[in-house]
Design a protein around this motif. Sequence first.
Motif, mmCIF file in Angstrom:
data_model
loop_
_atom_site.group_PDB
_atom_site.id
_atom_site.type_symbol
_atom_site.label_atom_id
_atom_site.label_comp_id
_atom_site.label_asym_id
_atom_site.label_seq_id
_atom_site.Cartn_x
_atom_site.Cartn_y
_atom_site.Cartn_z
ATOM 1 N N LEU A 190 0.838 -1.196 0.000
ATOM 2 C CA LEU A 190 0.000 0.000 0.000
ATOM 3 C C LEU A 190 0.874 1.248 0.000
ATOM 4 N N ASP A 191 2.131 1.088 -0.337
ATOM 5 C CA ASP A 191 3.123 2.161 -0.275
ATOM 6 C C ASP A 191 3.394 2.727 -1.662
ATOM 7 N N ALA A 192 4.303 3.690 -1.711
ATOM 8 C CA ALA A 192 4.639 4.327 -2.992
ATOM 9 C C ALA A 192 5.567 3.466 -3.838
ATOM 10 N N ALA A 193 6.267 2.513 -3.231
ATOM 11 C CA ALA A 193 7.220 1.682 -3.978
ATOM 12 C C ALA A 193 6.530 0.428 -4.506
ATOM 13 N N LEU A 194 6.309 -0.561 -3.645
ATOM 14 C CA LEU A 194 5.675 -1.802 -4.093
ATOM 15 C C LEU A 194 4.242 -1.551 -4.556
ATOM 16 N N GLY A 195 3.497 -0.745 -3.807
ATOM 17 C CA GLY A 195 2.119 -0.468 -4.186
ATOM 18 C C GLY A 195 1.993 0.444 -5.393
ATOM 19 N N GLY A 196 2.979 1.324 -5.572
ATOM 20 C CA GLY A 196 2.922 2.267 -6.685
ATOM 21 C C GLY A 196 3.737 1.851 -7.891
ATOM 22 N N ARG A 200 10.296 -6.883 -8.930
ATOM 23 C CA ARG A 200 9.871 -5.703 -9.692
ATOM 24 C C ARG A 200 11.108 -4.883 -10.078
ATOM 25 N N PRO A 201 11.439 -4.798 -11.347
ATOM 26 C CA PRO A 201 12.621 -4.027 -11.762
ATOM 27 C C PRO A 201 12.402 -2.534 -11.584
ATOM 28 N N PHE A 202 13.493 -1.811 -11.360
ATOM 29 C CA PHE A 202 13.397 -0.367 -11.183
ATOM 30 C C PHE A 202 14.705 0.286 -11.600
ATOM 31 N N ALA A 203 14.606 1.576 -11.921
ATOM 32 C CA ALA A 203 15.787 2.394 -12.209
ATOM 33 C C ALA A 203 16.071 3.275 -11.004
ATOM 34 N N VAL A 204 17.231 3.931 -10.997
ATOM 35 C CA VAL A 204 17.570 4.847 -9.910
ATOM 36 C C VAL A 204 17.990 6.184 -10.496
ATOM 37 N N ARG A 205 17.852 7.233 -9.684
ATOM 38 C CA ARG A 205 18.271 8.571 -10.062
ATOM 39 C C ARG A 205 18.889 9.221 -8.828
ATOM 40 N N ALA A 206 19.711 10.212 -9.036
ATOM 41 C CA ALA A 206 20.307 10.919 -7.906
ATOM 42 C C ALA A 206 19.207 11.579 -7.082
ATOM 43 N N ALA A 207 19.245 11.356 -5.775
ATOM 44 C CA ALA A 207 18.211 11.903 -4.904
ATOM 45 C C ALA A 207 18.299 13.422 -4.858
ATOM 46 N N PRO A 208 17.173 14.139 -4.993
ATOM 47 C CA PRO A 208 17.195 15.593 -4.856
ATOM 48 C C PRO A 208 17.506 15.985 -3.427
ATOM 49 N N ALA A 209 17.873 17.242 -3.235
ATOM 50 C CA ALA A 209 18.292 17.710 -1.914
ATOM 51 C C ALA A 209 17.189 17.551 -0.875
ATOM 52 N N ARG A 224 5.158 0.614 -11.295
ATOM 53 C CA ARG A 224 4.741 0.482 -12.682
ATOM 54 C C ARG A 224 5.999 0.246 -13.520
ATOM 55 N N PRO A 225 5.868 -0.313 -14.715
ATOM 56 C CA PRO A 225 7.058 -0.430 -15.571
ATOM 57 C C PRO A 225 7.739 0.930 -15.741
ATOM 58 N N LEU A 280 12.901 -4.141 -1.213
ATOM 59 C CA LEU A 280 11.518 -4.627 -1.251
ATOM 60 C C LEU A 280 11.099 -4.921 -2.690
ATOM 61 N N LEU A 281 11.432 -4.024 -3.603
ATOM 62 C CA LEU A 281 11.079 -4.255 -5.006
ATOM 63 C C LEU A 281 11.827 -5.456 -5.568
#
Length: 286
Positions: free
Chosen positions: A166-172, A234-243, A174-175, A228-229
């Motif tokens: 029910l979270d933003a990662a596993l629950g949210g 569930r595959p995912f990409a990463v990006r530099a975290a904003p400040a 999408r490809p 968790l993903l």
Amino acid sequence: MANPAVMVLGATGRIGRLLQLCPPQGLHLRLQARRAQAGNSTGDWHIFDPRAEPAALARAAEGAAVLLCLAGPVPGRGGADADMADHVRLGEAAVRAGASAGARVLLASSAAVYGARGGLLAEDAALRPASAYGAAKAQMEARAAALGAELGVPVCSLRIGNIAGLDAALGGWRPGFTLDRFAGGRTPRRSYIGARTLAEVLAALLAAPVLPPVLNLAQPGAVEMGALLQAAGRPFAVRAAPAAAIPEVALDAARLQALLPAPLAAADPVQMAAEWALLEPEMAER
């Protein structure tokens, strides 16, 4: 003797649907919604708006031992016009109904009340919400506690961590899903609780005769969203975290552990992903 009744406000939300799939044993759930929905043909449903119809709420709560308020807008799900002040209004409505029914009140709050805080966050930590949602939940807690003291209603605000599924990662997911990456390569770390584990913990708290005014609700330890993903495949990409991104929110679960009949296991991404895999098809159907 009939099972004690629990009046559930916001029963069509995600946690409400979860409780219907994993109903607490020995308790009778009265389910509130603002409008009739497909699939609501079974169960003890009560259709009214708790903000605008206090008399209907009082009637529905009559004789209940506990009132569980899960209602309120969720960021990203209520549209641009979602009014976060509804959390305060709903909390106050729940407490007034609790006073009328002679019932205890449990309010669904959030780890968002702590904001961007480091270290292990116990319930007595200062609240520094960093979002409108967190600020509304903090205000709801304060107003409900004050009103509860005035009306003689025991109130417990449940500061719920991330719920796996029910979270933003596993629950949210999408490809093409992307997570922030912090220094050292870590993805965001959060306090989590498995979906079925949450239902079991809520059942224990609903049956408990006395609860503290506030209570963190999470399994011990923090979990990387990326882990968790990965556990869920569930595959995912990463990006530099904003400040402004928050690298970790870790809730102290010691107070919760002391209240439960059996201690919670440490948060395990593999176990939480497995819990969600069993529940996800039924949750989607609802």
